[in-house]
Design a protein around this motif. Structure first.
Motif, PDB file in Angstrom:
ATOM      1  N   LEU A   1       3.576  -2.578  -7.112  1.00 28.75           N
ATOM      2  CA  LEU A   1       1.683  -2.468  -7.651  1.00 28.75           C
ATOM      3  C   LEU A   1       1.423  -1.555  -6.469  1.00 28.75           C
ATOM      4  N   PRO A   2       1.389  -0.540  -6.105  1.00 32.32           N
ATOM      5  CA  PRO A   2       0.436  -0.615  -5.488  1.00 32.32           C
ATOM      6  C   PRO A   2      -0.814  -0.704  -4.458  1.00 32.32           C
TER       7      PRO A   2
ATOM      8  N   ASP B   1      -2.152 -13.570  -0.508  1.00 33.54           N
ATOM      9  CA  ASP B   1      -1.990 -13.137   0.716  1.00 33.54           C
ATOM     10  C   ASP B   1      -0.773 -12.017   0.789  1.00 33.54           C
ATOM     11  N   PHE B   2      -1.416 -11.143   0.540  1.00 27.91           N
ATOM     12  CA  PHE B   2      -1.662  -9.743   0.676  1.00 27.91           C
ATOM     13  C   PHE B   2      -2.078  -8.808   1.834  1.00 27.91           C
ATOM     14  N   ARG B   3      -1.924  -8.661   2.091  1.00 24.78           N
ATOM     15  CA  ARG B   3      -2.658  -7.583   4.028  1.00 24.78           C
ATOM     16  C   ARG B   3      -1.904  -6.690   3.798  1.00 24.78           C
ATOM     17  N   LYS B   4      -1.428  -6.134   4.340  1.00 20.83           N
ATOM     18  CA  LYS B   4      -0.634  -4.477   4.680  1.00 20.83           C
ATOM     19  C   LYS B   4       0.899  -4.385   4.160  1.00 20.83           C
ATOM     20  N   LYS B   5       1.103  -5.114   4.954  1.00 18.47           N
ATOM     21  CA  LYS B   5       2.768  -5.373   4.420  1.00 18.47           C
ATOM     22  C   LYS B   5       3.702  -5.884   3.398  1.00 18.47           C
TER      23      LYS B   5
ATOM     24  N   ASP C   1       1.113  -1.216   0.326  1.00 20.47           N
ATOM     25  CA  ASP C   1      -0.184  -0.080  -0.303  1.00 20.47           C
ATOM     26  C   ASP C   1       0.364   0.757  -0.288  1.00 20.47           C
ATOM     27  N   LEU C   2       0.302   2.575   0.533  1.00 22.09           N
ATOM     28  CA  LEU C   2       0.794   3.740   0.648  1.00 22.09           C
ATOM     29  C   LEU C   2       1.572   3.917   1.908  1.00 22.09           C
TER      30      LEU C   2
ATOM     31  N   LYS D   1       1.584  11.894  -1.400  1.00 23.88           N
ATOM     32  CA  LYS D   1       2.265  10.398  -0.548  1.00 23.88           C
ATOM     33  C   LYS D   1       2.795   9.138  -2.268  1.00 23.88           C
ATOM     34  N   PHE D   2       1.880   8.640  -2.926  1.00 22.59           N
ATOM     35  CA  PHE D   2       2.260   8.195  -3.827  1.00 22.59           C
ATOM     36  C   PHE D   2       2.915   8.718  -5.290  1.00 22.59           C
TER      37      PHE D   2
END
Length: 527
Positions: A210-211, A258-262, A176-177, A226-227
């Protein structure tokens, strides 16, 4: 006359809107929605009523228009007729609004089915064998056929086609960002290092960011800044905007990778096959040496490894390989108790001089270096107690490598009690989970380690085990003493970053409202 003309015009507009809505219902794709679908049945049930009121309104309008044509300016619409037209317009608008809501539900259902179809097609594509990686990359990186330049070369902002990735290993940095500066900095260092000699095998890969952002919240100017700031920091390629990523790809990343946040680093080989769902851990451990970053390569690297200072720390500070080559004794230590640091470094230095060994000490702090750790580093440097890592990022890296070793080993189902390296990793991580000081002393294949008062007592009683040093070596003699004098009491905490599981995905801080990081703690205490 003008208000009455407006009333007539409003009714005609309302009829046209409702008619268009009915036509739109009839043109809904039957592949995705059938007449017996509840949403479709609900909308079609209202069409006869809608048609009736449209016809009735047409008749009313026709009468008024004919009157106007026949009588000209002399024709005056009565108040009753005006009221009837207004009433019809209100009725038509009411039916239109209701039908529009039902139509939106139909479109929502159609979109959901299209997304499911798109996702299933993506799953099939990813499971198919290809001669190169173009089909897979086309699907992952291009959302619409018109978008033939989906990538941005981050440093130059130049748009490029996916042909630059043809027949190469591609590492998809999915995040993510909220990527940390430390992670980006170290990934950038490794990437640039691999590019220094383009002929090297390790340089035959590309990275694409890949954001993936939460689309349930609006895209704001702050997010845009931010991006762009993150893009500016990256030396590799990026999808030109988060909105350009297909929802099916986002779902695939979450469900299959299994992408979550990290952040994760998904590896595609030159044929487009996923050979590692997350190579970030092996990247932290071995850097570009881990090329081609496949699970098979990761397993092979572990088979070659033994627990030694090289694995533990040689990539953290360039001076460590020099110390190893010079066959010096190396002491890594940490903790946030300054008085303990002073006492330990003084004792360790005195014992080293008494034993006649060449010793280098390096302070590696704690995994999340805060202001307290920075003050300790400053004091160590000013008082010349030992070496320190020059940048807090390197302290972070030392500990994140250990966490990565844990996760990498766990990937292969390694059990702590059956794997010597895993046991050492757990010991090191438990040192970090404690507020106490600790130390690891190493030379060659041998290591001795202990916490707080245990290591201080060992050094204080050096004369007790000193006679064994000439025969066994300094480290082995120390280790034997520590094992023989191990106290039955201990209290160890192992704290690891949270993984996806049965804990809430999102918890916010009660103080500042920011999302809290997830950690898992293991604890063992004996009285």
């Amino acid at each position: 006359m003008k208000p009455r003309f407006e009333t007539l015009s409003n009714l005609i507009t309302a009829m046209l809107d409702l008619t268009k809505c009915i036509v739109e219902v009839k043109e809904l794709p039957s592949d995705y929605i059938t007449p017996d679908t509840p949403e479709m049945a609900a909308v079609t049930a209202h069409i006869p009523t809608a048609v009736y009121w449209i016809i009735r309104s047409i008749v009313a309008c026709a009468g008024q228009i004919l009157g106007l044509i026949g009588m000209g300016h002399e024709y005056i619409i009565s108040t009753t007729e005006t009221w009837e037209l207004s009433s019809l317009a209100h009725k038509i608008n009411s039916i239109y609004n209701h039908l529009l809501q039902q139509l939106k539900l139909c479109h929502q259902l159609i979109e959901e089915k299209r997304q499911i179809e798109s996702y299933q097609a993506l799953v099939r594509l990813m499971e198919t064998i290809h001669i190169d990686n173009m089909k897979v990359l086309n699907r992952l990186l291009i959302h619409t056929k018109d978008d033939q330049l989906p990538l941005v070369e981050c440093p130059t902002k130049r748009k490029v086609s996916i042909d630059v990735l043809r027949r190469k290993s591609v590492l998809l940095l999915v995040s993510d960002l909220d990527v940390s500066n430390e992670e980006l900095f170290l990934l950038e260092q490794m990437y640039r290092e691999s590019r220094q000699l383009s002929s090297r095998t390790e340089s035959q890969y590309e990275v694409v960011w890949l954001p993936i952002v939460d689309r349930s919240t609006p895209w704001t100017e702050a997010k845009e800044h931010k991006f762009e700031a993150l893009q500016y920091m990256m030396p590799w390629f990026s999808v030109h905007h988060p909105s350009a990523i297909d929802p099916a790809v986002i779902r695939y990343a979450k469900e299959k990778w299994d992408f979550r946040k990290k952040p994760i680093l998904v590896v595609l080989d030159p044929q487009g096959r996923v050979v590692n769902q997350n190579a970030l851990h092996m990247m932290w451990i071995w850097g570009s040496v881990a090329f081609p970053f496949s699970v098979a390569r990761e397993e092979a690297l572990w088979k070659e490894e033994t627990w030694r200072i090289d694995l533990l720390a040689d990539s953290v500070d360039p001076v460590i390989p020099t110390w190893i080559m010079e066959q010096k004794h190396i002491c890594l230590y940490g903790g946030e108790d300054l008085e303990w640091v002073r006492k330990f470094t003084a004792l360790m230095g005195a014992v080293a001089r008494a034993a006649g060994i060449a010793l280098e000490m390096l302070y590696v702090g704690k995994s999340n270096p805060k202001e307290k750790a920075r003050r300790i580093i400053s004091t160590i440097s000013v008082e010349k107690l030992s070496h320190t890592l020059p940048d807090p990022t390197l302290i972070w890296f030392f500990w994140v490598r250990l966490e990565s070793m844990w996760h990498s080993k766990m990937k292969f189902g390694t059990k702590v009690q059956q794997d010597p390296i895993m046991q050492e990793i757990v010991t090191m991580l438990s040192f970090d989970g404690s507020d106490q000081g600790w130390a690891v002393i190493s030379r060659g294949p041998h290591m001795a380690k202990a916490k707080d008062e245990t290591i201080l007592k060992c050094l204080t009683e050096y004369t007790t085990w000193e006679p064994n040093v000439p025969e066994k070596s300094f480290v082995v003699a120390m280790n034997d003493y520590l094992n023989e004098n191990r106290t039955p009491y201990h209290c160890n905490r192992l704290i690891l970053p949270g993984e996806a599981g049965r804990i809430p995905e999102k918890v916010v801080c009660a103080e500042c409202g920011r999302r809290m990081e997830e950690f898992i703690m293991y604890r063992c205490c004996t009285d």
